[in-house]
Design an enzyme around this catalytic site. Structure first.
Site, PDB file in Angstrom:
ATOM      1  N   GLY A  43      -7.548  -3.960   1.447  1.00 15.56           N
ATOM      2  CA  GLY A  43      -8.747  -3.790   2.262  1.00 15.56           C
ATOM      3  C   GLY A  43      -8.427  -3.716   3.730  1.00 15.56           C
ATOM      4  O   GLY A  43      -7.260  -3.758   4.135  1.00 15.56           O
ATOM      5  N   LYS A  51       0.844  -1.205   0.000  1.00 12.37           N
ATOM      6  CA  LYS A  51       0.000   0.000   0.000  1.00 12.37           C
ATOM      7  C   LYS A  51       0.871   1.245   0.000  1.00 12.37           C
ATOM      8  O   LYS A  51       1.629   1.472   0.937  1.00 12.37           O
ATOM      9  CB  LYS A  51      -0.930  -0.007   1.222  1.00 12.37           C
ATOM     10  CG  LYS A  51      -1.905  -1.180   1.241  1.00 12.37           C
ATOM     11  CD  LYS A  51      -2.782  -1.194   2.465  1.00 12.37           C
ATOM     12  CE  LYS A  51      -3.755  -2.369   2.436  1.00 12.37           C
ATOM     13  NZ  LYS A  51      -4.653  -2.413   3.613  1.00 12.37           N
ATOM     14  N   LYS A 111      -5.156   6.365   2.787  1.00 16.05           N
ATOM     15  CA  LYS A 111      -5.707   6.210   4.144  1.00 16.05           C
ATOM     16  C   LYS A 111      -4.586   6.240   5.186  1.00 16.05           C
ATOM     17  O   LYS A 111      -4.813   6.597   6.349  1.00 16.05           O
ATOM     18  CB  LYS A 111      -6.539   4.930   4.246  1.00 16.05           C
ATOM     19  CG  LYS A 111      -5.836   3.649   3.793  1.00 16.05           C
ATOM     20  CD  LYS A 111      -5.076   2.945   4.876  1.00 16.05           C
ATOM     21  CE  LYS A 111      -4.371   1.726   4.329  1.00 16.05           C
ATOM     22  NZ  LYS A 111      -3.647   0.957   5.355  1.00 16.05           N
ATOM     23  N   VAL A 114       8.621   0.134   8.130  1.00 19.97           N
ATOM     24  CA  VAL A 114       8.267   1.219   7.215  1.00 19.97           C
ATOM     25  C   VAL A 114       6.942   1.867   7.621  1.00 19.97           C
ATOM     26  O   VAL A 114       5.956   1.188   7.885  1.00 19.97           O
ATOM     27  CB  VAL A 114       8.169   0.686   5.768  1.00 19.97           C
ATOM     28  CG1 VAL A 114       7.692   1.786   4.823  1.00 19.97           C
ATOM     29  CG2 VAL A 114       9.520   0.152   5.308  1.00 19.97           C
TER      30      VAL A 114
END
Length: 336
Positions: free
Chosen positions: A141, A110, A196, A284
């Protein structure tokens, strides 16, 4: 039917997805560039740095040899940090060329590539042409490795331009605790997954400062509006952002101690320096780089993203979190 799958990246999420695939009856080779980690997983069947206390199945094979991991695999799953997606893809294409094979490529990372601001599927597709892949699927998700590990109920999305490829991934991963939905809006799913993390930094900071549920709800709601605004500008379907990879992922990342981005924001809210937060985390924090990308993309597209700008100011301009909150609250009144 048993299939061989290569999983690239043995962090918390990569190793747990590999565990899911083994439990689903597949032959799985997990690749890591750390010989010490490989030895621990193969001999002790543990991964204490990332998943303390969890025991992996003996059937899970871990290796530092990329060719051994990929040979015979019908699918290759990337679960490495965004900053190394391109170099790992470059290594992989050499192996695929040598093996003359064409697996289904999947990624469960992501973020956006620093500098280019490209989505992960774009980066992989640039390095690995259609000659060496049978499809490209994004797996994303609301999911924490810790909860999937204990077989908590989790629902995520497999997104691809090719619905048949998405359904193949759905079939690989689905079981009685992990449910997969398919989606064809790759842009929306990857945008929601990346941005997000930025809002989660803000949610953590609010907690660190002692704000309550009202403030957190406000941040998530208006943060989602910003994510949607930016995603739609790049061609995403606005409906994607009220789904699993939009509001679902935002909720889980903004409310859980399992979220590295939330924990980083929480420490910033308590007054720690960004340098110390990064050092303490040891893993990270994708939201830091993604915030820079989101800010720059918003400038390019002339999109209003005040929350993102406020978080950017804290991370990159040394601004005070309290002053940025005050600035947000004193903005001119608007319609929702």
């Amino acid at each position: 039917m048993t299939k061989k799958i290569a999983v690239l990246g043995a962090g918390s999420w990569g190793s747990i997805l590999a565990n899911v695939l083994v439990e689903n009856g597949h032959e799985v080779n997990l690749w890591s560039n750390s010989e010490e980690q490989v030895q621990e997983l193969n001999i002790k069947h543990t991964n204490e740095k990332y998943m303390p206390g969890f025991k992996y199945p003996e059937e899970l094979v871990t290796t530092t040899n990329l060719k051994d991991a990929v040979k015979g695999a019908v699918a290759v799953l990337f679960v490495v940090p965004t900053k190394v997606i391109r170099p790992v893809a470059q290594q992989l294409v050499e192996v695929l060329d040598e093996l003359d094979t064409k697996p289904l490529l999947i990624h469960a990372s992501k973020g956006l590539e620093l500098g280019t601001h490209k989505r992960i599927s774009e980066v992989i597709s640039e390095e690995i042409s259609a000659k060496h892949r049978s499809g490209m699927v994004v797996l994303s998700g609301p999911s924490h490795a810790e909860e999937v590990a204990r077989k908590d109920i989790t629902l995520i999305t497999a997104a691809s331009d090719d619905l048949l490829a998405a359904k193949k991934v759905q079939n690989l991963f689905m079981n009685n605790y992990l449910r997969i939905y398919t989606n064809t809006d790759v842009i929306g799913v990857e945008t929601g997954a990346a941005f997000k993390n930025v809002i989660a930094l803000g949610a953590g900071a609010l907690h660190g400062l002692g704000y309550g549920d009202d403030a957190k709800a406000a941040l998530m709601t208006r943060g989602l509006a910003e994510i949607s605004r930016l995603g739609v500008a790049f061609g995403a379907d606005p409906m994607t952002f009220i789904g699993l990879s939009g509001v679902g992922d935002l909720i889980v990342t903004c409310t859980s101690v399992h979220s590295r981005n939330w924990r980083a924001g929480d420490q910033l809210g308590q007054g720690k320096s960004l340098e110390d937060v990064i050092k303490d985390m040891g893993m990270v924090i994708e939201g830091i780089n993604t915030c820079k990308a989101a800010y720059e993309l918003a400038q390019q597209k002339d999109i209003e993203m005040p929350i993102t700008q406020a978080i950017y100011n804290v991370l990159y301009n040394g601004a005070s979190i309290k002053q940025e909150i005050s600035g947000l609250m004193q903005r001119e009144g608007k319609t929702e």
